[in-house]
Structures are given as structure tokens and as C-alpha cells.
Design a protein around this motif. Structure first.
Motif, PDB file in Angstrom:
ATOM      1  N   TYR A 132       0.578  -1.139  -0.016  1.00  0.00           N
ATOM      2  CA  TYR A 132       0.183  -0.030  -0.143  1.00  0.00           C
ATOM      3  C   TYR A 132       0.828   1.126  -0.243  1.00  0.00           C
ATOM      4  CZ  TYR A 132      -4.134  -2.959   1.082  1.00  0.00           C
ATOM      5  OH  TYR A 132      -5.198  -3.878   1.015  1.00  0.00           O
ATOM      6  N   ALA A 133       1.765   1.292   0.938  1.00  0.00           N
ATOM      7  CA  ALA A 133       2.801   2.502   0.732  1.00  0.00           C
ATOM      8  C   ALA A 133       3.334   2.926  -0.478  1.00  0.00           C
ATOM      9  CB  ALA A 133       3.897   2.029   1.770  1.00  0.00           C
ATOM     10  N   SER A 134       3.660   1.599  -1.404  1.00  0.00           N
ATOM     11  CA  SER A 134       4.265   1.900  -2.763  1.00  0.00           C
ATOM     12  C   SER A 134       3.142   2.431  -3.650  1.00  0.00           C
ATOM     13  CB  SER A 134       4.708   0.564  -3.358  1.00  0.00           C
ATOM     14  OG  SER A 134       3.666  -0.286  -3.889  1.00  0.00           O
ATOM     15  N   ILE A 135       2.036   2.600  -3.344  1.00  0.00           N
ATOM     16  CA  ILE A 135       1.019   3.038  -4.314  1.00  0.00           C
ATOM     17  C   ILE A 135       0.345   4.541  -3.798  1.00  0.00           C
ATOM     18  CG2 ILE A 135      -1.384   2.919  -5.110  1.00  0.00           C
ATOM     19  CD1 ILE A 135      -1.201  -0.055  -4.415  1.00  0.00           C
ATOM     20  N   PRO A 136       0.983   5.410  -4.734  1.00  0.00           N
ATOM     21  CA  PRO A 136       0.669   6.968  -4.371  1.00  0.00           C
ATOM     22  C   PRO A 136      -0.607   7.325  -3.968  1.00  0.00           C
ATOM     23  CG  PRO A 136       2.058   6.687  -6.297  1.00  0.00           C
ATOM     24  CD  PRO A 136       1.406   5.249  -5.937  1.00  0.00           C
ATOM     25  N   ALA A 137      -1.440   6.848  -4.586  1.00  0.00           N
ATOM     26  CA  ALA A 137      -2.881   6.969  -4.138  1.00  0.00           C
ATOM     27  C   ALA A 137      -3.528   6.563  -2.865  1.00  0.00           C
ATOM     28  CB  ALA A 137      -3.951   6.773  -5.380  1.00  0.00           C
ATOM     29  N   ILE A 138      -2.615   5.537  -2.425  1.00  0.00           N
ATOM     30  CA  ILE A 138      -3.346   4.901  -1.094  1.00  0.00           C
ATOM     31  C   ILE A 138      -2.285   5.334   0.103  1.00  0.00           C
ATOM     32  CG2 ILE A 138      -3.837   2.735  -0.073  1.00  0.00           C
ATOM     33  CD1 ILE A 138      -4.518   1.489  -2.712  1.00  0.00           C
ATOM     34  N   VAL A 143      -1.438   6.808   6.945  1.00  0.00           N
ATOM     35  CA  VAL A 143      -0.992   7.903   8.100  1.00  0.00           C
ATOM     36  C   VAL A 143      -2.052   8.624   8.869  1.00  0.00           C
ATOM     37  CG1 VAL A 143       1.470   7.790   7.745  1.00  0.00           C
ATOM     38  CG2 VAL A 143      -0.080   9.422   6.376  1.00  0.00           C
ATOM     39  N   ARG A 144      -3.224   8.286   8.306  1.00  0.00           N
ATOM     40  CA  ARG A 144      -4.333   8.974   8.800  1.00  0.00           C
ATOM     41  C   ARG A 144      -4.377   8.220  10.134  1.00  0.00           C
ATOM     42  NH1 ARG A 144      -9.110   9.198   4.276  1.00  0.00           N
ATOM     43  NH2 ARG A 144      -8.323  10.533   2.947  1.00  0.00           N
ATOM     44  N   PRO A 145      -4.740   9.456  11.145  1.00  0.00           N
ATOM     45  CA  PRO A 145      -4.981   9.027  12.641  1.00  0.00           C
ATOM     46  C   PRO A 145      -5.684   7.585  12.834  1.00  0.00           C
ATOM     47  CG  PRO A 145      -5.158  11.274  12.523  1.00  0.00           C
ATOM     48  CD  PRO A 145      -5.290  10.578  11.054  1.00  0.00           C
ATOM     49  N   LEU A 146      -7.002   7.636  12.560  1.00  0.00           N
ATOM     50  CA  LEU A 146      -7.702   6.435  12.702  1.00  0.00           C
ATOM     51  C   LEU A 146      -7.191   5.028  12.014  1.00  0.00           C
ATOM     52  CD1 LEU A 146     -10.141   5.019  14.074  1.00  0.00           C
ATOM     53  CD2 LEU A 146     -11.455   5.540  11.857  1.00  0.00           C
ATOM     54  N   ALA A 147      -6.723   5.112  10.942  1.00  0.00           N
ATOM     55  CA  ALA A 147      -5.829   3.940  10.242  1.00  0.00           C
ATOM     56  C   ALA A 147      -4.711   3.650  11.065  1.00  0.00           C
ATOM     57  CB  ALA A 147      -5.827   4.278   8.819  1.00  0.00           C
ATOM     58  N   LEU A 148      -4.099   4.568  11.402  1.00  0.00           N
ATOM     59  CA  LEU A 148      -2.705   4.411  12.141  1.00  0.00           C
ATOM     60  C   LEU A 148      -2.957   3.776  13.554  1.00  0.00           C
ATOM     61  CD1 LEU A 148       0.296   4.838  11.683  1.00  0.00           C
ATOM     62  CD2 LEU A 148      -0.052   7.082  12.835  1.00  0.00           C
ATOM     63  N   VAL A 149      -4.113   4.089  14.241  1.00  0.00           N
ATOM     64  CA  VAL A 149      -4.399   3.613  15.564  1.00  0.00           C
ATOM     65  C   VAL A 149      -4.887   2.273  15.396  1.00  0.00           C
ATOM     66  CG1 VAL A 149      -5.826   3.951  17.350  1.00  0.00           C
ATOM     67  CG2 VAL A 149      -4.548   5.889  16.794  1.00  0.00           C
ATOM     68  N   LEU A 154      -3.933  -3.407  16.170  1.00  0.00           N
ATOM     69  CA  LEU A 154      -3.869  -4.702  15.522  1.00  0.00           C
ATOM     70  C   LEU A 154      -2.519  -5.443  15.812  1.00  0.00           C
ATOM     71  CD1 LEU A 154      -5.017  -7.149  13.911  1.00  0.00           C
ATOM     72  CD2 LEU A 154      -4.525  -5.810  11.857  1.00  0.00           C
ATOM     73  N   ALA A 155      -1.331  -4.812  15.465  1.00  0.00           N
ATOM     74  CA  ALA A 155      -0.105  -5.264  15.391  1.00  0.00           C
ATOM     75  C   ALA A 155       0.322  -5.519  16.935  1.00  0.00           C
ATOM     76  CB  ALA A 155       0.716  -4.346  14.929  1.00  0.00           C
ATOM     77  N   ALA A 156      -0.227  -4.779  17.807  1.00  0.00           N
ATOM     78  CA  ALA A 156       0.398  -4.980  19.118  1.00  0.00           C
ATOM     79  C   ALA A 156      -0.374  -6.191  19.712  1.00  0.00           C
ATOM     80  CB  ALA A 156      -0.022  -3.810  19.921  1.00  0.00           C
ATOM     81  N   LEU A 157      -1.682  -6.308  19.494  1.00  0.00           N
ATOM     82  CA  LEU A 157      -2.566  -7.287  19.906  1.00  0.00           C
ATOM     83  C   LEU A 157      -1.991  -8.682  19.231  1.00  0.00           C
ATOM     84  CD1 LEU A 157      -6.173  -5.838  19.959  1.00  0.00           C
ATOM     85  CD2 LEU A 157      -4.885  -6.591  21.960  1.00  0.00           C
ATOM     86  N   MET A 158      -1.800  -8.809  17.958  1.00  0.00           N
ATOM     87  CA  MET A 158      -0.739  -9.928  17.438  1.00  0.00           C
ATOM     88  C   MET A 158       0.297 -10.266  18.070  1.00  0.00           C
ATOM     89  SD  MET A 158      -1.798  -9.084  13.403  1.00  0.00           S
ATOM     90  CE  MET A 158      -1.436 -10.751  12.686  1.00  0.00           C
ATOM     91  N   ALA A 159       0.973  -9.291  18.252  1.00  0.00           N
ATOM     92  CA  ALA A 159       2.522  -9.489  19.082  1.00  0.00           C
ATOM     93  C   ALA A 159       2.093 -10.100  20.474  1.00  0.00           C
ATOM     94  CB  ALA A 159       3.275  -8.371  19.311  1.00  0.00           C
ATOM     95  N   ALA A 160       1.221  -9.492  21.283  1.00  0.00           N
ATOM     96  CA  ALA A 160       0.734  -9.981  22.464  1.00  0.00           C
ATOM     97  C   ALA A 160       0.216 -11.464  22.349  1.00  0.00           C
ATOM     98  CB  ALA A 160      -0.339  -9.079  23.135  1.00  0.00           C
ATOM     99  N   ALA A 161      -0.676 -11.949  21.349  1.00  0.00           N
ATOM    100  CA  ALA A 161      -1.166 -13.055  21.256  1.00  0.00           C
ATOM    101  C   ALA A 161      -0.034 -14.186  21.127  1.00  0.00           C
ATOM    102  CB  ALA A 161      -2.214 -13.207  20.103  1.00  0.00           C
ATOM    103  N   MET A 162       0.993 -13.642  20.360  1.00  0.00           N
ATOM    104  CA  MET A 162       2.062 -14.780  20.271  1.00  0.00           C
ATOM    105  C   MET A 162       2.774 -14.950  21.427  1.00  0.00           C
ATOM    106  SD  MET A 162       3.680 -13.960  16.391  1.00  0.00           S
ATOM    107  CE  MET A 162       3.663 -12.273  16.654  1.00  0.00           C
ATOM    108  N   LEU A 163       2.708 -14.028  22.336  1.00  0.00           N
ATOM    109  CA  LEU A 163       3.616 -14.082  23.617  1.00  0.00           C
ATOM    110  C   LEU A 163       3.185 -14.422  24.963  1.00  0.00           C
ATOM    111  CD1 LEU A 163       5.806 -11.013  22.471  1.00  0.00           C
ATOM    112  CD2 LEU A 163       6.370 -13.546  22.280  1.00  0.00           C
ATOM    113  N   VAL A 164       1.986 -14.027  25.106  1.00  0.00           N
ATOM    114  CA  VAL A 164       1.180 -14.214  26.566  1.00  0.00           C
ATOM    115  C   VAL A 164       1.499 -15.623  26.935  1.00  0.00           C
ATOM    116  CG1 VAL A 164      -0.317 -12.227  26.372  1.00  0.00           C
ATOM    117  CG2 VAL A 164      -0.977 -14.439  25.729  1.00  0.00           C
ATOM    118  N   PRO A 165       1.862 -15.837  28.215  1.00  0.00           N
ATOM    119  CA  PRO A 165       2.051 -17.053  28.647  1.00  0.00           C
ATOM    120  C   PRO A 165       0.948 -17.845  29.575  1.00  0.00           C
ATOM    121  CG  PRO A 165       2.717 -15.525  30.274  1.00  0.00           C
ATOM    122  CD  PRO A 165       2.024 -14.776  29.082  1.00  0.00           C
ATOM    123  N   THR A 166      -0.145 -17.531  29.761  1.00  0.00           N
ATOM    124  CA  THR A 166      -1.115 -18.085  30.428  1.00  0.00           C
ATOM    125  C   THR A 166      -2.544 -18.146  29.287  1.00  0.00           C
ATOM    126  OG1 THR A 166      -2.210 -16.198  31.293  1.00  0.00           O
ATOM    127  CG2 THR A 166      -0.537 -17.189  32.371  1.00  0.00           C
TER     128      THR A 166
END
Length: 187
Positions: A132-138, A143-149, A154-166
Motif C-alpha cells: 500500500y505504501a508503494s501506491i501513491p494514491a493509497i 497515516v491517517r489517525p484512525l487507520a494508524l491507531v 492490531l499489530a500490538a494485539l497480534m504480538a501479545a497473542a504470540m507471547l502471552v504465557p497463560t
């Protein structure tokens, strides 16, 4: 037939098989659990992983529509689509154990496969963002606030899902991942 339609036929076939794999795994789990004297414990984690993979797959399917104008038929595009959709299939295939008797506790199965399944989806997310970053129109929309947040959550939750121990924390994180997608779809 447009370039997008040509490539999307292959893409749709592979993603359709991924959806089928998740639903078939769930059906096998339910069937095994319903057998008389079944010692199968489905739990929450593996079905939540299946729901997350399904929702993630649907989000990518929807996102493919956004880039339809940028998709051109080429060997590179066909290989990229095949690789991408094949990774979804592999992730979907691993969600549920093939033989319920071999893994009667599905929560234990979740802990065995979660890093591979969610890790594949994490790599797909990064690949999708790079495309997506390689497509100038997209690119400006990333980096719009909602999309970024939403992407950072999503990335933080995915990382947590891979790491939580219990099991308790894994259930909470997987519920949050599924809820995040449901909320995004409802926005």
C-alpha cells in the motif's frame, strides 16, 4: 476480463479454500466433541484463533478491492498473489488439529501453533502495508489517525497473542483481536 478479475479469480479460489479449511476444522472439532464418551476439550482459544484468521482473511479480501486499479497481470503479480493467499491457506490449515484424538485439548493445540499462525498473519500485514505504501494514491491513507491507531492496535494485539504465557491472558488478547475486527467492520 480486467486484469483485476483475472488475478482475483486465482486469489478468490485460494482464499475460498482457506475459509473452507477453517470451517471444516470447526466442524471436525464439534463432531469429535459430540461423540459418545468424547474426551475432547475444545475450549475458547482455538475457535477464537479460527475467528481471528477468518476475520483477517476477510479484511484482506476487502482490501483487495481497494487496490483493484493498481493490479496488473504479470508473472510477478501472480506469484505474489499465490504466495500471499497460500500463506493464508497454511495459517487456516493449522488453526484446528486434523485429528481431534491426537490433540484432545484444543487450548494446548492453540499454544502449539499460535506463533506460526499469527506470525504468518503478521508478516502478511507488514507485506500488505508495504504494498500500500508503494501506491501513491493509497499511501497517504495509511497515516491517517484512525487507520494508524487501528493498525498499531492490531499489530500490538497480534504480538501479545504470540507471547502471552497463560490461557487467561491468551483468551483476553484473542477476544480483543476478534472484537477489534468486528468493531472495524461495524464502523
Amino acid at each position: 476480463m480486467s486484469d483485476f478479475e483475472f488475478i482475483f479469480a486465482l486469489f478468490g479460489l485460494l482464499l475460498g479454500l482457506s475459509i473452507t479449511e477453517i470451517l471444516a476444522g470447526l466442524a471436525r472439532a464439534i463432531e469429535a466433541r459430540l461423540l459418545p464418551n468424547a474426551a475432547i476439550r475444545i475450549g475458547w482459544l482455538t475457535p477464537l484463533l479460527g475467528a481471528f484468521v477468518l476475520l483477517d482473511l476477510l479484511s484482506f479480501w476487502q482490501a483487495a478491492w481497494v487496490v483493484r486499479g493498481a493490479v496488473l497481470v504479470s508473472g510477478k503479480a501472480l506469484m505474489a498473489v499465490t504466495l500471499f493467499a497460500s500463506a493464508y491457506y497454511l495459517a487456516a490449515r493449522l488453526v484446528f488439529p486434523r485429528e481431534a484424538d491426537a490433540q484432545p485439548d484444543f487450548d494446548a493445540h492453540f499454544f502449539r501453533v499460535r506463533r506460526v499462525v499469527i506470525g504468518m498473519l503478521f508478516v502478511l500485514l507488514l507485506s500488505q502495508l508495504a504494498f500500500y505504501a508503494s501506491i501513491p494514491a493509497i499511501a497517504p491513507h495509511l497515516v491517517r489517525p484512525l487507520a494508524l491507531v487501528l493498525t498499531l492496535i492490531l499489530a500490538a494485539l497480534m504480538a501479545a497473542a504470540m507471547l502471552v504465557p497463560t490461557e487467561r491472558w491468551a483468551r483476553a488478547v484473542m477476544l480483543a483481536l476478534v472484537a477489534r475486527y468486528v468493531l472495524v467492520y461495524l464502523l
